[in-house]
Design an enzyme around this catalytic site. Structure first.
Site, PDB file in Angstrom:
ATOM      1  N   ASN A   1     139.137   4.245 174.746  1.00  0.00           N
ATOM      2  CA  ASN A   1     140.201   5.061 174.456  1.00  0.00           C
ATOM      3  C   ASN A   1     140.153   5.914 173.334  1.00  0.00           C
ATOM      4  O   ASN A   1     140.789   6.848 173.334  1.00  0.00           O
ATOM      5  CB  ASN A   1     141.165   3.703 174.206  1.00  0.00           C
ATOM      6  CG  ASN A   1     142.553   4.517 173.593  1.00  0.00           C
ATOM      7  OD1 ASN A   1     143.500   5.110 174.303  1.00  0.00           O
ATOM      8  ND2 ASN A   1     142.792   4.327 172.178  1.00  0.00           N
TER       9      ASN A   1
ATOM     10  N   TYR B   1     137.951  20.715 174.715  1.00  0.00           N
ATOM     11  CA  TYR B   1     138.614  19.441 174.937  1.00  0.00           C
ATOM     12  C   TYR B   1     138.502  19.247 176.422  1.00  0.00           C
ATOM     13  O   TYR B   1     138.263  18.224 176.814  1.00  0.00           O
ATOM     14  CB  TYR B   1     140.054  19.524 174.195  1.00  0.00           C
ATOM     15  CG  TYR B   1     140.960  18.278 174.911  1.00  0.00           C
ATOM     16  CD1 TYR B   1     140.849  17.213 174.090  1.00  0.00           C
ATOM     17  CD2 TYR B   1     141.767  18.235 175.958  1.00  0.00           C
ATOM     18  CE1 TYR B   1     141.440  16.079 174.429  1.00  0.00           C
ATOM     19  CE2 TYR B   1     142.585  16.994 176.431  1.00  0.00           C
ATOM     20  CZ  TYR B   1     142.215  16.065 175.556  1.00  0.00           C
ATOM     21  OH  TYR B   1     142.720  14.793 176.183  1.00  0.00           O
TER      22      TYR B   1
ATOM     23  N   LYS C   1     136.657  16.118 178.451  1.00  0.00           N
ATOM     24  CA  LYS C   1     137.405  15.122 179.474  1.00  0.00           C
ATOM     25  C   LYS C   1     136.768  15.346 180.904  1.00  0.00           C
ATOM     26  O   LYS C   1     136.598  14.264 181.650  1.00  0.00           O
ATOM     27  CB  LYS C   1     138.821  15.232 179.579  1.00  0.00           C
ATOM     28  CG  LYS C   1     139.485  14.860 177.951  1.00  0.00           C
ATOM     29  CD  LYS C   1     139.149  13.395 177.933  1.00  0.00           C
ATOM     30  CE  LYS C   1     140.000  12.632 176.603  1.00  0.00           C
ATOM     31  NZ  LYS C   1     139.767  11.316 176.423  1.00  0.00           N
TER      32      LYS C   1
ATOM     33  N   ASP D   1     132.657   3.005 165.113  1.00  0.00           N
ATOM     34  CA  ASP D   1     132.836   4.584 165.244  1.00  0.00           C
ATOM     35  C   ASP D   1     132.131   5.130 166.395  1.00  0.00           C
ATOM     36  O   ASP D   1     130.709   4.915 166.559  1.00  0.00           O
ATOM     37  CB  ASP D   1     132.335   5.151 163.736  1.00  0.00           C
ATOM     38  CG  ASP D   1     132.415   6.759 163.978  1.00  0.00           C
ATOM     39  OD1 ASP D   1     132.489   7.563 164.948  1.00  0.00           O
ATOM     40  OD2 ASP D   1     132.092   7.516 162.872  1.00  0.00           O
TER      41      ASP D   1
ATOM     42  N   ILE E   1     138.864  -2.489 173.042  1.00  0.00           N
ATOM     43  CA  ILE E   1     139.536  -1.418 173.290  1.00  0.00           C
ATOM     44  C   ILE E   1     139.301  -0.403 171.780  1.00  0.00           C
ATOM     45  O   ILE E   1     139.227  -1.002 170.659  1.00  0.00           O
ATOM     46  CB  ILE E   1     140.941  -1.611 173.116  1.00  0.00           C
ATOM     47  CG1 ILE E   1     141.473  -2.730 174.259  1.00  0.00           C
ATOM     48  CG2 ILE E   1     141.764  -0.121 173.104  1.00  0.00           C
ATOM     49  CD1 ILE E   1     142.863  -2.897 174.472  1.00  0.00           C
TER      50      ILE E   1
ATOM     51  N   THR F   1     152.361  10.200 171.248  1.00  0.00           N
ATOM     52  CA  THR F   1     151.320   9.808 170.153  1.00  0.00           C
ATOM     53  C   THR F   1     150.858  10.562 169.196  1.00  0.00           C
ATOM     54  O   THR F   1     151.429  11.804 168.967  1.00  0.00           O
ATOM     55  CB  THR F   1     149.945   9.180 170.909  1.00  0.00           C
ATOM     56  OG1 THR F   1     149.475  10.325 171.443  1.00  0.00           O
ATOM     57  CG2 THR F   1     150.281   8.130 171.974  1.00  0.00           C
TER      58      THR F   1
END
Length: 229
Positions: free
Chosen positions: A87, A156, A160, A60, A10, A191
């Site tokens: 993630n 952004y 995505k 990274d 992950i 978060t």
């Protein structure tokens, strides 16, 4: 995979959805490889993950040499990777309006959120193939749905949207290798990225990630799973 130790890597596992997903998958019996960009800066989370039996590696996603080094470290633990969760992602510094968005910020968004997951998937592909039934999970966002676009956060949304196209195309490309590739839309969760006032449930989002991880070997691929909030 019955009776076999199942390994999941992950990225961005030291906080937020990545950390919640790592905890949950460890409780479900997965051997978690928790990847984060600066393990020394995430010492408390790293120690917690180790207490759950996880291995912590430096990775990274924007640095191919870092990804290569992580592959070598993982090979010291296992020759098979049953699942990969892409993630790690960024949202901070994504300016709302196009004239205010410096080119460097848009570049970083695309590097981290789209190019990075592709690079990680490519480099870990031999280990995923060796599992003879694996899963790749890409964490995406509802913000790229056409009905949710509002003229803000262009960089952004681009990043995505590119990730979603990658997910759909790799689902086809990796089908012969018995690797399923799916996306997870966690919703707007509280978060560091989503902020403390986000209305959705990070625990439910982690369950959705786990569901996608456990699709390994099922043939169910090319979907976006949405957390039921």
């Amino acid at each position: 995979m019955s009776g076999e130790t199942r390994y999941v890597l992950i990225t961005g596992a030291n906080r937020g959805l990545g950390l919640h997903s790592a905890r949950l998958l460890a409780r479900r019996g997965w051997s978690v490889i928790a990847a984060c960009r600066k393990p020394e800066a995430a010492a408390p989370a790293a120690e917690e993950l180790r207490a759950h039996g996880a291995t912590v590696v430096r990775l990274d996603v924007t640095d191919p040499e870092s990804v290569t080094a992580a592959v070598h470290m993982v090979r010291n633990t296992t020759r098979k990777l049953h699942a990969l969760v892409n993630n790690a992602g960024i949202f901070e510094h994504a300016e709302e309006h196009l004239p205010d968005a410096p080119a460097a910020i848009t570049r970083d968004l695309l590097l981290t959120n789209a190019w990075g997951p592709l690079t990680v998937t490519q480099q870990f592909l031999p280990l995923l193939r060796a599992a003879d039934g694996a899963s790749v999970v890409n964490v995406t966002s509802q913000d790229v749905d056409p009905e949710n676009l509002d003229g803000t956060f262009t960089g952004y949304c681009m990043s995505k949207a590119a990730l979603n196209v990658m997910t759909a195309n790799l689902a086809l490309a990796l089908r012969p290798d018995r690797i399923v590739v799916n996306g997870v839309d966690p919703g707007w969760i509280p978060t560091d990225m989503g902020g403390p006032d986000a209305p959705d449930d990070v625990t439910q989002a982690a369950r959705t990630v786990a569901t996608a991880v456990e699709l390994a070997g099922t043939g169910r691929s090319g979907e976006i799973l949405r957390a039921a909030n």
